[in-house]
Scaffold this motif. Structure first.
Motif, PDB file in Angstrom:
ATOM      1  N   LEU A  51      -8.553   2.086  -2.626  1.00  0.00           N
ATOM      2  CA  LEU A  51      -9.653   1.289  -3.155  1.00  0.00           C
ATOM      3  C   LEU A  51     -10.271   1.889  -4.414  1.00  0.00           C
ATOM      4  O   LEU A  51     -11.137   1.278  -5.040  1.00  0.00           O
ATOM      5  CB  LEU A  51     -10.721   1.098  -2.075  1.00  0.00           C
ATOM      6  N   LYS A  52      -9.826   3.103  -4.789  1.00  0.00           N
ATOM      7  CA  LYS A  52     -10.286   3.715  -6.037  1.00  0.00           C
ATOM      8  C   LYS A  52      -9.346   3.387  -7.212  1.00  0.00           C
ATOM      9  O   LYS A  52      -9.577   3.831  -8.338  1.00  0.00           O
ATOM     10  CB  LYS A  52     -10.359   5.238  -5.883  1.00  0.00           C
ATOM     11  N   ASP A  96      -3.323   6.550   0.841  1.00  0.00           N
ATOM     12  CA  ASP A  96      -4.517   6.678   1.668  1.00  0.00           C
ATOM     13  C   ASP A  96      -5.451   5.502   1.401  1.00  0.00           C
ATOM     14  O   ASP A  96      -5.655   5.103   0.248  1.00  0.00           O
ATOM     15  CB  ASP A  96      -5.227   7.995   1.332  1.00  0.00           C
ATOM     16  N   GLU A  97      -6.018   4.928   2.457  1.00  0.00           N
ATOM     17  CA  GLU A  97      -6.837   3.721   2.317  1.00  0.00           C
ATOM     18  C   GLU A  97      -8.045   3.951   1.405  1.00  0.00           C
ATOM     19  O   GLU A  97      -8.376   3.087   0.576  1.00  0.00           O
ATOM     20  CB  GLU A  97      -7.295   3.240   3.690  1.00  0.00           C
ATOM     21  N   ASN A  98      -8.705   5.097   1.529  1.00  0.00           N
ATOM     22  CA  ASN A  98      -9.865   5.376   0.674  1.00  0.00           C
ATOM     23  C   ASN A  98      -9.460   5.523  -0.785  1.00  0.00           C
ATOM     24  O   ASN A  98     -10.166   5.067  -1.689  1.00  0.00           O
ATOM     25  CB  ASN A  98     -10.578   6.639   1.152  1.00  0.00           C
ATOM     26  N   GLU A  99      -8.313   6.172  -1.025  1.00  0.00           N
ATOM     27  CA  GLU A  99      -7.830   6.342  -2.396  1.00  0.00           C
ATOM     28  C   GLU A  99      -7.341   5.016  -2.960  1.00  0.00           C
ATOM     29  O   GLU A  99      -7.481   4.741  -4.161  1.00  0.00           O
ATOM     30  CB  GLU A  99      -6.693   7.377  -2.426  1.00  0.00           C
ATOM     31  N   LYS A 119      -1.626   9.235   1.709  1.00  0.00           N
ATOM     32  CA  LYS A 119      -2.184   9.501   3.022  1.00  0.00           C
ATOM     33  C   LYS A 119      -1.805  10.911   3.461  1.00  0.00           C
ATOM     34  O   LYS A 119      -0.670  11.346   3.273  1.00  0.00           O
ATOM     35  CB  LYS A 119      -1.658   8.480   4.037  1.00  0.00           C
ATOM     36  N   ARG A 139       0.833  -1.202   0.000  1.00  0.00           N
ATOM     37  CA  ARG A 139       0.000   0.000   0.000  1.00  0.00           C
ATOM     38  C   ARG A 139       0.869   1.256   0.000  1.00  0.00           C
ATOM     39  O   ARG A 139       0.558   2.264   0.623  1.00  0.00           O
ATOM     40  CB  ARG A 139      -0.974   0.002   1.183  1.00  0.00           C
TER      41      ARG A 139
END
Length: 254
Positions: free
Chosen positions: A212-213, A207-210, A79, A18
């Protein structure tokens, strides 16, 4: 979106860690770019393109003869950290950094310093392409050496390339990383003496949200087995969507 052409092996490393790797500028493939800039050894780059249309040259150069992948991310996938104005050891941060791509521990520590990123354009920008004469004269302006010393206009470091590379339509993330220093004079002395950062690569957390995009497009010459491998990797790391086929598949002779 921004896009990065690479191998399936590198995709696996990004999914597992990641993190995205920054490479020291004197280790990238353009020799002229860094030969004009002694300070290239303190610049770390992550190279992308904003062009949505697939680039055949980039498939060839960076995706293992078109059998790799193209990674797509939102424009800033890293992040975010808040760094408050204050004194940190020998270094002062003069204004709050609201969305730094690194923590204060990464910014200043006993092994290296990262130049504080105040302006977003110092971290991410499009590459400017110049002919070789113009490139050389521009570097003479942004690295101004005279009898009184040296002045560095670092905001352009890493964002200039010869126009022979214009086909890449490149944009970059830039980190300026040096050995620890006590003040500006000490930094110049360190650079002039050739003391280097303690590594050739630096990895920044996504960043974790990014994360997954992320979008994955297969290279034009990927086989069915390559597709199975990539989709398996994505599924094992929490992605619901599978990879996309290249728009060039079947249109370029092997």
């Amino acid at each position: 979106m921004i896009y990065h052409y690479t191998t399936i092996d590198t995709l696996a490393l990004i999914l597992n860690s990641r993190r995205i790797r920054f490479t020291r500028l004197d280790k990238v493939d353009d020799v002229l770019e860094c030969s004009l800039l002694k300070e290239a050894r303190y610049i770390f780059v992550s190279c992308w393109t904003q062009a949505k249309t697939e680039n055949i040259a980039l498939w060839h150069m960076y995706a293992k003869n078109m059998k790799g992948v193209r990674i797509g991310f939102p424009s800033n996938p890293f992040k975010k950290h808040f760094i408050k104005t204050g004194r940190y050891g020998n270094i002062t941060v003069n204004q709050d950094i609201l969305d730094a791509p690194f923590s204060i521990e990464e910014l200043f520590n006993e092994k290296y310093f990262i130049f504080p990123i105040i302006e977003k354009t110092d971290f991410f920008n499009s590459v400017t392409y110049l002919d070789e004469n113009e490139l050389e004269s521009t570097y003479e302006q942004i690295v101004a050496r005279n009898e009184k010393g040296i002045t560095l206009y670092t905001e352009k470091f890493g964002f200039l390339k010869p126009d022979s590379w214009k086909f890449q339509d490149e944009c970059r993330f830039i980190l300026k990383i040096t050995p620890p220093y006590s003040d500006a004079r000490n930094l110049i002395k360190t650079i002039n003496s050739g003391i280097l950062p303690p590594f050739e690569y630096f990895d920044l957390e996504i960043d974790e949200n990014e994360f997954l995009k992320m979008e994955i497009k297969l290279g034009p010459h990927c086989s069915d087995s390559d597709k199975i491998i990539v989709n398996s990797l994505l599924k094992s790391h929490g992605f619901e969507n599978s990879c996309e086929e290249s728009n060039l598949k079947g249109k370029i002779r092997i």
